[in-house]
Design an enzyme around this catalytic site. Structure first.
Site, PDB file in Angstrom:
ATOM      1  N   ILE A 693       0.829  -1.224   0.000  1.00  0.00           N
ATOM      2  CA  ILE A 693       0.000   0.000   0.000  1.00  0.00           C
ATOM      3  C   ILE A 693       0.852   1.257   0.000  1.00  0.00           C
ATOM      4  O   ILE A 693       0.327   2.365  -0.030  1.00  0.00           O
ATOM      5  CB  ILE A 693      -0.939   0.015   1.221  1.00  0.00           C
ATOM      6  CG1 ILE A 693      -0.140  -0.080   2.524  1.00  0.00           C
ATOM      7  CG2 ILE A 693      -1.977  -1.074   1.119  1.00  0.00           C
ATOM      8  CD1 ILE A 693      -0.994   0.062   3.778  1.00  0.00           C
ATOM      9  N   GLY A 694       2.154   1.081   0.037  1.00  0.00           N
ATOM     10  CA  GLY A 694       3.012   2.259   0.027  1.00  0.00           C
ATOM     11  C   GLY A 694       4.456   1.872  -0.181  1.00  0.00           C
ATOM     12  O   GLY A 694       4.891   0.767   0.144  1.00  0.00           O
ATOM     13  N   GLY A 696       8.454   3.900  -0.137  1.00  0.00           N
ATOM     14  CA  GLY A 696       9.219   5.130   0.047  1.00  0.00           C
ATOM     15  C   GLY A 696      10.700   4.853   0.053  1.00  0.00           C
ATOM     16  O   GLY A 696      11.160   3.763  -0.312  1.00  0.00           O
ATOM     17  N   SER A 698      12.582   4.450   2.526  1.00  0.00           N
ATOM     18  CA  SER A 698      13.031   3.535   3.565  1.00  0.00           C
ATOM     19  C   SER A 698      12.560   2.104   3.348  1.00  0.00           C
ATOM     20  O   SER A 698      13.124   1.179   3.925  1.00  0.00           O
ATOM     21  CB  SER A 698      12.556   4.018   4.936  1.00  0.00           C
ATOM     22  OG  SER A 698      11.137   4.101   4.958  1.00  0.00           O
ATOM     23  N   LYS A 700       9.009  -0.702   1.885  1.00  0.00           N
ATOM     24  CA  LYS A 700       7.629  -0.906   1.458  1.00  0.00           C
ATOM     25  C   LYS A 700       6.727  -1.071   2.678  1.00  0.00           C
ATOM     26  O   LYS A 700       7.172  -1.514   3.737  1.00  0.00           O
ATOM     27  CB  LYS A 700       7.520  -2.169   0.598  1.00  0.00           C
ATOM     28  CG  LYS A 700       8.206  -2.087  -0.754  1.00  0.00           C
ATOM     29  CD  LYS A 700       7.996  -3.397  -1.516  1.00  0.00           C
ATOM     30  CE  LYS A 700       8.688  -3.354  -2.874  1.00  0.00           C
ATOM     31  NZ  LYS A 700       8.511  -4.627  -3.624  1.00  0.00           N
ATOM     32  N   ASP A 819      11.023  14.655  11.274  1.00  0.00           N
ATOM     33  CA  ASP A 819      10.460  14.467   9.933  1.00  0.00           C
ATOM     34  C   ASP A 819       8.948  14.622   9.987  1.00  0.00           C
ATOM     35  O   ASP A 819       8.210  13.804   9.450  1.00  0.00           O
ATOM     36  CB  ASP A 819      10.851  13.106   9.377  1.00  0.00           C
ATOM     37  CG  ASP A 819      10.641  13.015   7.851  1.00  0.00           C
ATOM     38  OD1 ASP A 819      10.500  14.083   7.218  1.00  0.00           O
ATOM     39  OD2 ASP A 819      10.619  11.899   7.312  1.00  0.00           O
TER      40      ASP A 819
END
Length: 992
Positions: A693-694, A696, A698, A700, A819
């Site tokens: 679902i994502g 980035g 860093s 999955k 962040d």
């Protein structure tokens, strides 16, 4: 002037000819300037063309004899537009001050025609571009203040041509290059202020500054300076104020410089990289020294006796260094000392016995050192002490009775020492104290009834002592009490019924005492209660069903008591991160929400409880059978042991090379932080690429639906880059351990929960609670934005602010997220917001070891990074507040932090420019019902601007942000439309 504009001026002049025939020439020039300015607040409304002279107009002063305009002073007048060059036609104008307006565009070179000016102040405006080289052509200019603008490029080298300039202030602009050495040629300078300009090219302090022999103030804070302090500064014999803070200077403090600055009043050298000792000689020559600040460096050695003997010394700030040894006894003789901040060093020995007897001390902070001995009884002899902070030392003896008479105190922190004896009765009742901390000592006696006088008390921390007796009924009069932690004492009696009146109470921890009686059923009045911990006491009776009505309660521990009766079904209304009713005398059925394996440990030790949890209520018949067949099980266990040994041996030799050829999951490295009802093998099995679902930088993120119906989010991190020797290339880039260390200890309703984790070196998994609505960014920056109405956005802002406030203020070691952004604020099914992704979070380790370490890289995301963080690399909660301010602006505008629409600006600067141009309609998200929520939206917008202030000191603390947002949500709209005092509060929380 353009041709159309010229026609407008001519027509304007002709239209007024009949009424301005008596107005002198200077008045006409002023009207022409007014024509070029926007004046929404009508600050210039009385500039009347019918007057014979402008001498009675707002902001105007004239020569009494000639009626010529000599001064224009229009601060805070809400004026905007370009600089009106017609003002330079005023032949007698010597004073021009237009600070804190919205003047924009570039500063025209025509300003050099204002040849009669002696004073020019254009600070706190929106000027951009380069400063014109011709500005130095003003022959009589003595004061030039262009601070707090957006000037860029280099400081003009022609500034060296100034002949009479005494003050040059260019604070907080956007200059590049380095500080020009040519400024050292302005021999008339008395004040040089260049602070908070992140000169992109690192450079040293120009040695030419030693030629500024008339200089009294040199302010170079935050200028990206490197190298040592130049010897040439010894020539500045008139220097009173030296601030070299927030740079990267190194080396020692030159003794020749210090010994020469005999008239200096203030030195600030904090947040640099100095090393070495404070100078042993020369300090005695600084006879006029009033304030000395060398904090946040790497200074070593002892504090010089010569420094402490200075008769005019008022403020001594040496915190965050590596100083050692004892404090000189001479410090007790200082009559003007009012601030002494020495925290986070390795100082030892006793405090000077007479400290405070001759001086009007206001602030004393010696926390996180190795001091021993007693607290000096004279420390508040003059009755002016406001803050006394001595935590984490080895002070012993009793707390001086004299502290109970120190009515000026507002904050007292004496925790983590070896103090003993009875707490002075009057200390409990100091009327202005809002924080009283006495934790982890050996204090005895009871809580005095005098506590009723402590009407300002907000936080009372007294755990880990030997206090006895009952909690006095008078504690119910502390209407401001928010936190009461008294665990691990010997308190007895009952919880006073008066305590239910404390409607501000958010945290009540009384565990590990001998408190008895029933839990008051009126606890429903504790609407703000977040944590209730009454474990290991002697409470009896039923659990109040009213606990289920507390909307914010997420930590409930009533274990280890004698509570009886049934568990109230109303507890199912709570969203608990921690729940424990074990080891009581409860009976009946367990509420269905909790009747599963996840909560088994919450109910053990209650023999009367029944339910569907396996093993919680063992059957007596089965116990008898088990007893009769015990010999069968013994035989089975023995046989199983033999089989196990044989099997393990066979497995080892058969598959010893399997791990080398096939990567698998080593479940022995699985850690859980909450009660979990799923198998670790099940997580691995269900991680499919179809469930991603994502993705980035860093790793999955997978959505995993478990067999028990629960859904979790699993983040699989990319492997950290390693060097040839197998070490991680940059430990700070591997966020797994940071995330585990941080989230594994946090329990808060607005922080995403980390269920468990796995690490075998190559594969790293983090299992979180699943947030079905994704992130703020998923909604704001997509077609789903329309689902976020204003009420929902305000709720999201409040939730996220409370999560960050918890990290900054309520964690035992404060945490900086580093962040904060809209994609890291996740939304549950009810659009409740939770802070996530702690891969670059940082414990403020200066709290522990005395050094605030710079980062090896800039953490954060473009568009959210605070401007000062980019060049200091220092961990500070103010950088989180800036990032959160950007999130607020996203919620109000619906726009992304970086977009081509802004040109070279980011969202912060774009919003500011639009507001200055009075284009509010372009700022507010068009999907919001602005007409209905106008005042609330405007207040939140102003809060976002306040949080993104370019100067960290101007940003409020997260506690203040939470209060402001709650005020917007709950306080009735005022007709004036003004913000509460919170909006103008600058908070400096130094709670270590």
């Amino acid at each position: 002037m353009s041709y159309p504009l010229f026609l407008v001026v001519v027509l304007f002049s002709l239209s007024l000819f009949s009424t301005t025939f008596s107005l002198n020439q200077d008045g006409l020039f002023l009207l022409q300037a007014k024509l070029h300015l926007s004046d929404p607040s009508n600050s210039l409304s009385n500039w009347n063309p019918r007057d014979p002279t402008p001498c009675n107009w707002t902001g105007i002063l004239c020569n009494n004899l000639t009626a010529a305009v000599t001064s224009i002073n229009l601060p805070n007048s809400d004026l905007s537009g370009p600089f009106p060059t017609s003002l330079c036609r005023l032949t007698s104008l010597s004073y021009l001050s237009l600070p804190n307006n919205s003047l924009n565009s570039t500063l025209p070179s025509a300003i050099s025609t204002c040849t009669t000016l002696r004073h020019l102040n254009l600070s706190l405006n929106l000027f951009s571009g380069q400063i014109p080289d011709t500005l130095s052509n003003l022959p009589f200019l003595q004061i030039l203040d262009l601070s707090f603008n957006n000037f860029s490029g280099n400081i003009p080298p022609t500034f060296s041509h100034f002949q009479q300039l005494q003050t040059l202030s260019l604070i907080n602009n956007l200059f590049t290059g380095t500080i020009p050495s040519s400024l050292g040629n302005i021999s008339s300078l008395k004040r040089l202020h260049l602070a908070y300009n992140s000169f992109l090219a690192q450079g040293p302090i120009p040695s030419e500054f030693g030629s500024l022999i008339n200089l009294e103030t040199l302010w170079l804070s935050g200028c990206n300076l490197v190298g040592p302090i130049p010897d040439s500064l010894r020539k500045l014999v008139h220097l009173k104020d030296l601030d070299l803070s927030r740079n990267m200077l190194n080396g020692t403090i030159p003794e020749t410089v210090i010994s020469s600055l005999t008239s200096i009043v203030q030195i600030e050298l904090y947040q640099n990289s100095f090393s070495g000792e404070l100078p042993r000689v020369g300090l005695s020559n600084l006879t006029r020294l009033e304030r000395f600040d060398a904090s946040e460096n790497d200074l070593t050695g002892t504090i010089p006796d010569e420094l402490c003997r200075l008769k005019n010394l008022g403020s001594l700030n040496l915190y965050y260094n590596r100083l050692e040894g004892s404090l000189p006894e001479s410090l007790a003789s200082s009559e003007k000392l009012y601030v002494l901040l020495l925290f986070n060093n390795t100082l030892s020995g006793n405090l000077p016995s007479g400290l405070g007897s001759k001086s009007r001390l206001q602030m004393l902070d010696v926390s996180f050192n190795r001091f021993t001995g007693e607290i000096p009884a004279s420390i508040c002899h003059q009755g002016t002490l406001q803050e006394l902070l001595m935590i984490h030392n080895s002070f012993s003896g009793e707390i001086p009775e004299s502290l109970g008479s120190c009515l000026s105190l507002t904050r007292v922190r004496l925790g983590n020492n070896n103090l003993s004896g009875v707490v002075p009765s009057d200390l409990w009742g100091l009327p202005h104290v809002y924080l009283l901390e006495l934790v982890e000592n050996s204090l005895s006696g009871s809580i005095s009834n005098a506590i009723s006088r402590a009407t300002n008390l907000s936080t009372l921390l007294i755990s880990g002592n030997r206090l006895n007796g009952s909690i006095p009924d008078s504690i119910g009069s502390l209407n401001n009490l928010e936190v009461f932690v008294a665990s691990s004492n010997s308190l007895t009696g009952q919880i006073p019924i008066s305590m239910v009146k404390l409607n501000q109470l958010g945290r009540l921890v009384l565990r590990d005492n001998q408190i008895s009686g029933e839990i008051p059923h009126e606890v429903g009045d504790w609407e703000k209660l977040n944590e209730l911990d009454l474990a290991n006491n002697r409470f009896v009776g039923n659990i109040p069903s009213e606990l289920g009505t507390l909307p914010g309660l997420n930590f409930l521990d009533l274990s280890g008591n004698f509570l009886s009766g049934e568990i109230p079904m109303e507890l199912q209304n709570l969203k608990l991160n921690f729940f424990n009713l074990s080891n009581n005398q409860l009976s009946g059925k367990i509420p269905p929400l909790y009747a599963n394996e996840n909560f088994k440990d919450s109910f053990v030790g209650n023999t009367g409880l029944c339910g569907d949890i396996s093993g919680l209520c063992p059957n007596l018949v089965e116990k008898s059978k088990n007893k009769n067949l015990a010999w069968v099980f013994r035989f089975i266990f023995l046989l199983a042991g033999v089989v196990l040994i044989v099997g393990v041996t066979w497995f080892y030799f058969k598959f010893r090379n399997f791990k080398k050829t096939k990567k698998g999951f080593n479940m022995s490295k699985w850690r859980s932080f909450h009660k979990i009802g799923f198998s670790k093998f099940e997580i691995v099995k269900l991680m499919s690429e179809d469930n991603v679902i994502g993705k980035g930088s860093s790793g999955k993120v997978y959505k995993v639906v478990l067999s028990n119906g629960e859904t979790v989010a699993v983040k699989k991190l990319w492997g950290a880059k390693k060097t040839e020797n197998g070490n991680v290339d940059d430990p700070e880039k591997d966020g797994f351990e940071v995330e585990v260390e941080t989230l594994g200890k946090i329990r808060h309703k607005n922080i995403v929960r980390l269920w468990c984790c796995y690490n075998n070196g190559d594969s790293k998994l983090l299992v979180y609670e699943y947030m079905p609505n994704g992130s703020i960014a998923d909604f704001l920056h997509s077609s789903k934005k329309k689902f976020l109405d204003w009420s929902t956005r305000l709720k999201i802002a409040i939730d996220a602010a409370e999560g960050l406030s918890y990290l900054h203020h309520d964690c035992v070691v404060p945490i900086v997220h580093r962040d904060v952004k809209s994609s890291n604020i996740l939304l549950d099914e009810e659009f409740g917001a939770k802070i996530a992704d702690f891969g670059v979070a940082k414990f403020v380790r200066g709290v522990i070891n005395g050094t605030e370490e710079p980062m090896s890289m800039i953490a954060g995301s473009y568009g959210y990074i605070a401007p000062e963080y980019a060049y200091t690399l220092r961990v500070n909660e103010k950088s989180d507040i800036y990032s959160f301010g950007v999130v607020i602006l996203e919620l109000v505008t619906g726009k992304q932090p970086i977009d081509q629409e802004y040109g070279e600006k980011d969202l912060v600067k774009w919003v500011s420019s639009k507001l200055n141009e009075e284009e509010l309609d372009q700022v507010i998200d068009q999907t919001l019902d602005y007409s209905k929520y106008e005042e609330e939206i405007n207040k939140v917008l102003k809060l976002g601007i306040l949080c993104t202030s370019s100067l960290p000191i101007n940003r409020p603390s997260m506690r203040s942000v939470v209060k402001m947002l709650h005020e917007v949500a709950s306080v009735a709209k005022s007709s004036s439309g003004r913000l509460s005092p919170y909006y103008h509060e600058v908070v400096s929380d130094n709670d270590h």
